[in-house]
Motif scaffolding. Structure first.
Motif, PDB file in Angstrom:
ATOM      1  N   LYS A   1       0.829  -1.202   0.000  1.00  0.00           N
ATOM      2  CA  LYS A   1       0.000   0.000   0.000  1.00  0.00           C
ATOM      3  C   LYS A   1       0.866   1.256   0.000  1.00  0.00           C
ATOM      4  O   LYS A   1       0.573   2.215  -0.720  1.00  0.00           O
ATOM      5  N   ALA A   2       1.919   1.261   0.788  1.00  0.00           N
ATOM      6  CA  ALA A   2       2.815   2.422   0.816  1.00  0.00           C
ATOM      7  C   ALA A   2       3.479   2.625  -0.542  1.00  0.00           C
ATOM      8  O   ALA A   2       3.661   3.764  -0.995  1.00  0.00           O
TER       9      ALA A   2
ATOM     10  N   LYS B   1       0.936   4.226  -2.908  1.00  0.00           N
ATOM     11  CA  LYS B   1       0.779   5.645  -2.577  1.00  0.00           C
ATOM     12  C   LYS B   1       1.981   6.443  -3.065  1.00  0.00           C
ATOM     13  O   LYS B   1       1.819   7.501  -3.692  1.00  0.00           O
ATOM     14  N   HIS B   2       3.154   5.966  -2.788  1.00  0.00           N
ATOM     15  CA  HIS B   2       4.370   6.675  -3.194  1.00  0.00           C
ATOM     16  C   HIS B   2       4.399   6.849  -4.714  1.00  0.00           C
ATOM     17  O   HIS B   2       4.714   7.925  -5.224  1.00  0.00           O
TER      18      HIS B   2
ATOM     19  N   ILE C   1       1.874   6.902  -6.866  1.00  0.00           N
ATOM     20  CA  ILE C   1       0.862   7.853  -7.319  1.00  0.00           C
ATOM     21  C   ILE C   1       1.272   9.282  -7.001  1.00  0.00           C
ATOM     22  O   ILE C   1       1.228  10.160  -7.865  1.00  0.00           O
ATOM     23  N   VAL C   2       1.689   9.529  -5.774  1.00  0.00           N
ATOM     24  CA  VAL C   2       2.042  10.891  -5.370  1.00  0.00           C
ATOM     25  C   VAL C   2       3.274  11.384  -6.114  1.00  0.00           C
ATOM     26  O   VAL C   2       3.293  12.505  -6.619  1.00  0.00           O
TER      27      VAL C   2
ATOM     28  N   GLU D   1      -3.134  13.068  -1.273  1.00  0.00           N
ATOM     29  CA  GLU D   1      -2.616  12.048  -0.355  1.00  0.00           C
ATOM     30  C   GLU D   1      -3.719  11.520   0.559  1.00  0.00           C
ATOM     31  O   GLU D   1      -3.777  10.323   0.842  1.00  0.00           O
ATOM     32  N   GLN D   2      -4.605  12.406   1.020  1.00  0.00           N
ATOM     33  CA  GLN D   2      -5.712  11.958   1.861  1.00  0.00           C
ATOM     34  C   GLN D   2      -6.660  11.043   1.093  1.00  0.00           C
ATOM     35  O   GLN D   2      -7.130  10.040   1.633  1.00  0.00           O
TER      36      GLN D   2
ATOM     37  N   ILE E   1      -5.885   9.140  -1.456  1.00  0.00           N
ATOM     38  CA  ILE E   1      -5.182   7.878  -1.663  1.00  0.00           C
ATOM     39  C   ILE E   1      -5.151   7.074  -0.363  1.00  0.00           C
ATOM     40  O   ILE E   1      -5.421   5.875  -0.359  1.00  0.00           O
ATOM     41  N   ASP E   2      -4.817   7.740   0.746  1.00  0.00           N
ATOM     42  CA  ASP E   2      -4.771   7.049   2.040  1.00  0.00           C
ATOM     43  C   ASP E   2      -6.121   6.442   2.388  1.00  0.00           C
ATOM     44  O   ASP E   2      -6.194   5.297   2.845  1.00  0.00           O
TER      45      ASP E   2
ATOM     46  N   ARG F   1      -8.585   5.539   0.380  1.00  0.00           N
ATOM     47  CA  ARG F   1      -8.919   4.403  -0.491  1.00  0.00           C
ATOM     48  C   ARG F   1      -8.057   3.186  -0.169  1.00  0.00           C
ATOM     49  O   ARG F   1      -8.553   2.066  -0.136  1.00  0.00           O
ATOM     50  N   LEU F   2      -6.768   3.409   0.079  1.00  0.00           N
ATOM     51  CA  LEU F   2      -5.891   2.288   0.417  1.00  0.00           C
ATOM     52  C   LEU F   2      -6.253   1.682   1.769  1.00  0.00           C
ATOM     53  O   LEU F   2      -6.098   0.482   1.976  1.00  0.00           O
TER      54      LEU F   2
END
Length: 178
Positions: A22-23, A26-27, A29-30, A127-128, A130-131, A133-134
């Motif tokens: 998951k991290a 996120k990384h 995508i961001v 980021e929020q 994405i967080d 949804r993940l």
């Protein structure tokens, strides 16, 4: 990949390293789509100031396609391919686009119109999203998605795997009997 088998190295890797997966998503995508420099470059090339003008200039379908491309080309692409490839991301398209439109509209009409505050706020909002949804994904949910995709799209693979496994077993049994 999902179930731990005692004595089998590498089994259960998805649940054991799920937070790392998951991290990593996120990384990716961001850093690839919503980094500060990408956002600043985009908004510096567009002079829109109102929320509607900003949203009308963004091709969110294209953003989603590029996001999908980046994920499939990343180290996470192999895991995504096991879940059905790009098709597994399609159910996320509309919610992600709607969230991005809302974030852009909120930020464009808010106080952060001086550029840096706007960009920082946009990155934080993305980021929020994405967080959130993940956080909804669990190893069990990913396993269900993969199983559904296998049943739906790779059922023939399971059948042929059984056929060839049976044939190989038969040949080995015959060779041992000789």
């Amino acid at each position: 990949l999902f179930d731990r088998v005692p004595g089998l190295y590498g089994s259960g890797v998805i649940p054991m390293r799920f937070e790392e997966f998951k991290a990593g998503i996120k990384h990716l995508i961001v850093q690839e789509f919503f980094s500060r420099e990408h956002i600043e470059r985009f908004f510096s090339s567009h002079s829109a100031t109102t929320a509607d003008a900003v949203n009308s200039r963004i091709d969110f379908d294209r953003v989603f396609e590029h996001l999908t491309d980046a994920i499939t080309e990343s180290p996470m692409g192999g895991m995504l391919n096991m879940m059905g490839g790009r098709k597994a991301l399609e159910p996320l398209k509309e919610p992600i686009i709607n969230k991005l439109k809302g974030v852009v509209a909120e930020l464009a009409s808010g106080d952060g119109a001086d550029g840096s505050d706007f960009t920082d706020g946009l990155v934080r909002q993305v980021e929020q999203i994405i967080d959130k949804r993940l956080a909804e994904l669990t190893p069990k949910k990913v396993k269900e998605i993969v199983e559904e995709m296998i049943r739906k799209h790779l059922g023939w693979l399971v059948v042929w795997g059984g056929v060839f496994g049976g044939l190989i077993g038969l040949v080995v049994a015959l060779l041992q009997g000789i």
